[in-house]
Design a protein around this motif. Structure first.
Motif, PDB file in Angstrom:
ATOM      1  N   ARG A  67       5.360  -4.797   8.200  1.00  0.00           N
ATOM      2  CA  ARG A  67       5.082  -3.373   7.997  1.00  0.00           C
ATOM      3  C   ARG A  67       3.653  -3.163   7.516  1.00  0.00           C
ATOM      4  NH1 ARG A  67       7.278   1.684   6.904  1.00  0.00           N
ATOM      5  NH2 ARG A  67       6.073   2.865   5.371  1.00  0.00           N
ATOM      6  N   TYR A  68       3.170  -4.023   6.639  1.00  0.00           N
ATOM      7  CA  TYR A  68       1.846  -3.838   6.043  1.00  0.00           C
ATOM      8  C   TYR A  68       0.761  -4.680   6.701  1.00  0.00           C
ATOM      9  CZ  TYR A  68       4.250  -0.951   2.741  1.00  0.00           C
ATOM     10  OH  TYR A  68       4.997   0.072   2.191  1.00  0.00           O
ATOM     11  N   THR A 189      -0.013   2.447   5.507  1.00  0.00           N
ATOM     12  CA  THR A 189       0.059   1.123   6.135  1.00  0.00           C
ATOM     13  C   THR A 189      -1.134   0.988   7.078  1.00  0.00           C
ATOM     14  OG1 THR A 189       1.474   2.052   7.887  1.00  0.00           O
ATOM     15  CG2 THR A 189       2.570   0.914   6.080  1.00  0.00           C
ATOM     16  N   PRO A 190      -1.869  -0.122   6.991  1.00  0.00           N
ATOM     17  CA  PRO A 190      -1.746  -1.192   5.998  1.00  0.00           C
ATOM     18  C   PRO A 190      -2.206  -0.715   4.626  1.00  0.00           C
ATOM     19  CG  PRO A 190      -3.733  -1.525   7.279  1.00  0.00           C
ATOM     20  CD  PRO A 190      -3.032  -0.324   7.883  1.00  0.00           C
ATOM     21  N   PHE A 191      -2.263  -1.636   3.667  1.00  0.00           N
ATOM     22  CA  PHE A 191      -2.752  -1.282   2.345  1.00  0.00           C
ATOM     23  C   PHE A 191      -4.230  -0.896   2.416  1.00  0.00           C
ATOM     24  CE2 PHE A 191       0.876  -4.009   1.013  1.00  0.00           C
ATOM     25  CZ  PHE A 191       1.554  -3.042   0.282  1.00  0.00           C
ATOM     26  N   HIS A 208       4.326  -4.465  -5.187  1.00  0.00           N
ATOM     27  CA  HIS A 208       4.649  -3.249  -4.449  1.00  0.00           C
ATOM     28  C   HIS A 208       6.156  -3.027  -4.536  1.00  0.00           C
ATOM     29  CE1 HIS A 208       4.979  -0.687  -0.676  1.00  0.00           C
ATOM     30  NE2 HIS A 208       4.061  -0.072  -1.385  1.00  0.00           N
TER      31      HIS A 208
END
Length: 357
Positions: A67-68, A189-191, A208
């Motif tokens: 996801r990230y 997303t992303p960080f 997180h």
């Protein structure tokens, strides 16, 4: 005035004068309750229904990494736990055993200090308001850790490029130094680029959780350890969340992947309603970075809370409510009911002629 005392004072002020504009609410779960996803069957944090499937932490870790946009091979370093507080509790206990030195932001969350002291640490501190100032103490032979939040509350923004460069330089000052980044408020997303840049140093631990993006506190979180942090990994493996929480986490990541974006959009709309109600002179004091930070609901202004109350009938949080700080400014929030979306009016009842048709 500490945070709990301020909140009690706030309620007294609002009860005495309901005309005050409340810009001091901090309960995001209450404000955004309609967006909180619930599992089938209404099981809340318990996972819901009669689902008895086994969910494996390694699978959740890989899902979170995908996801990230982080490498899936990092899954052995991605420790699944009950959230940021749970992760910090285990990390701080490890730091105590290792005889480490710990630096905490003085004006962000009192819970950081509570967890550190409960673990037997005597943390040092550094200010973040109105901008972060890193500790200048020279390194020694002890492990040394600095905790920061990105984005930071109540600063209301992400780290700047210059601040990230300063943190990288701080790391380079000693091979014993490490960073702990609390990214719970990062809804994208992303960080953020600064977080990714600091992860690339190999000397950063990232924390997180589902707390803000999915509005499920103390349910599920990830602590992404550095490649050399093998000693603390066993503490996480020995204290896993129960299957009910793991099943809930799986549903949040799979079936409600868009919730963090919805949360960010709702908070952006609330922020605009706050800005529309602020006097021009107060609005001008809100930093541009805080006004444009996605998902932000904390807005520092260089005006004392007492002045905002006396001159504008505006209830703000004094900076001292967040911790020890010499800064005399205050923090506005956009979570009170005054900044909630206006519900559409119900349709007018049909007239007699319309009923005939």
């Amino acid at each position: 005035m500490r945070f709990d005392a301020f909140q009690a004072h706030r309620q007294q002020l609002l009860a005495a004068d309901p005309s005050l504009l409340d810009a001091a609410e901090t309960n995001v779960y209450r404000a955004l309750a309609p967006l909180r996803p619930e599992p089938p069957g209404g099981g809340g944090d318990g996972g819901g229904g009669d689902d008895a499937r086994t969910v494996y932490r390694c699978d959740l870790a890989r899902t979170w990494l995908r996801r990230y946009g982080l490498p899936e091979e990092w899954s052995r370093r991605a420790m699944v736990g009950g959230g940021v507080r749970h992760g910090l509790d285990l990390l701080f206990r490890h730091l105590r055993t290792a005889g480490a030195r710990l630096w905490l932001p003085a004006d962000v969350y009192p819970v950081y200090f509570e967890l550190a002291r409960a673990a037997g640490l005597a943390p040092g501190s550094y200010p973040t308001l109105p901008a972060p100032v890193l500790p200048q103490a020279p390194p020694d032979d002890r492990p040394e850790y600095l905790l920061l939040a990105n984005p930071s509350k109540p600063l209301g923004r992400h780290l700047t490029d210059a601040e990230c460069a300063g943190l990288a330089a701080w790391l380079e000052g000693s091979p014993h130094r490490r960073l702990l980044i609390d990214a719970v408020y990062d809804l994208g997303t992303p960080f953020a680029p600064g977080t990714r840049r600091l992860l690339e140093t190999g000397r950063t631990v990232l924390l997180h959780s589902a707390t803000k993006g999915w509005l499920h506190p103390r349910t599920f979180g990830i602590v992404l350890l550095g490649p050399d942090d093998t000693a603390v990994a066993e503490a996480f493996r020995g204290d896993p969340p129960g299957q009910d929480r793991l099943r809930l986490a799986e549903r949040l990541l799979a079936d409600h992947a868009d919730t963090p974006r919805q949360v960010a959009d709702a908070l952006a709309a609330r922020a605009e309603r706050l800005f529309a109600r602020l006097p021009a002179g107060v609005l001008a004091e809100v930093p541009a970075a805080a006004r444009t930070s996605p998902g932000n609901y904390f807005f520092p202004v260089d005006i004392p809370a007492e002045a905002l109350l006396a001159e504008h009938g505006l209830l703000a949080i004094p900076a001292t409510a967040f911790g020890d700080t010499p800064w005399t400014g205050s923090v506005l929030t956009s979570l009170a009911p005054a900044f909630a979306p206006v519900a559409p009016a119900p349709p007018a009842p049909a007239t007699a002629s319309e009923n005939v048709r």
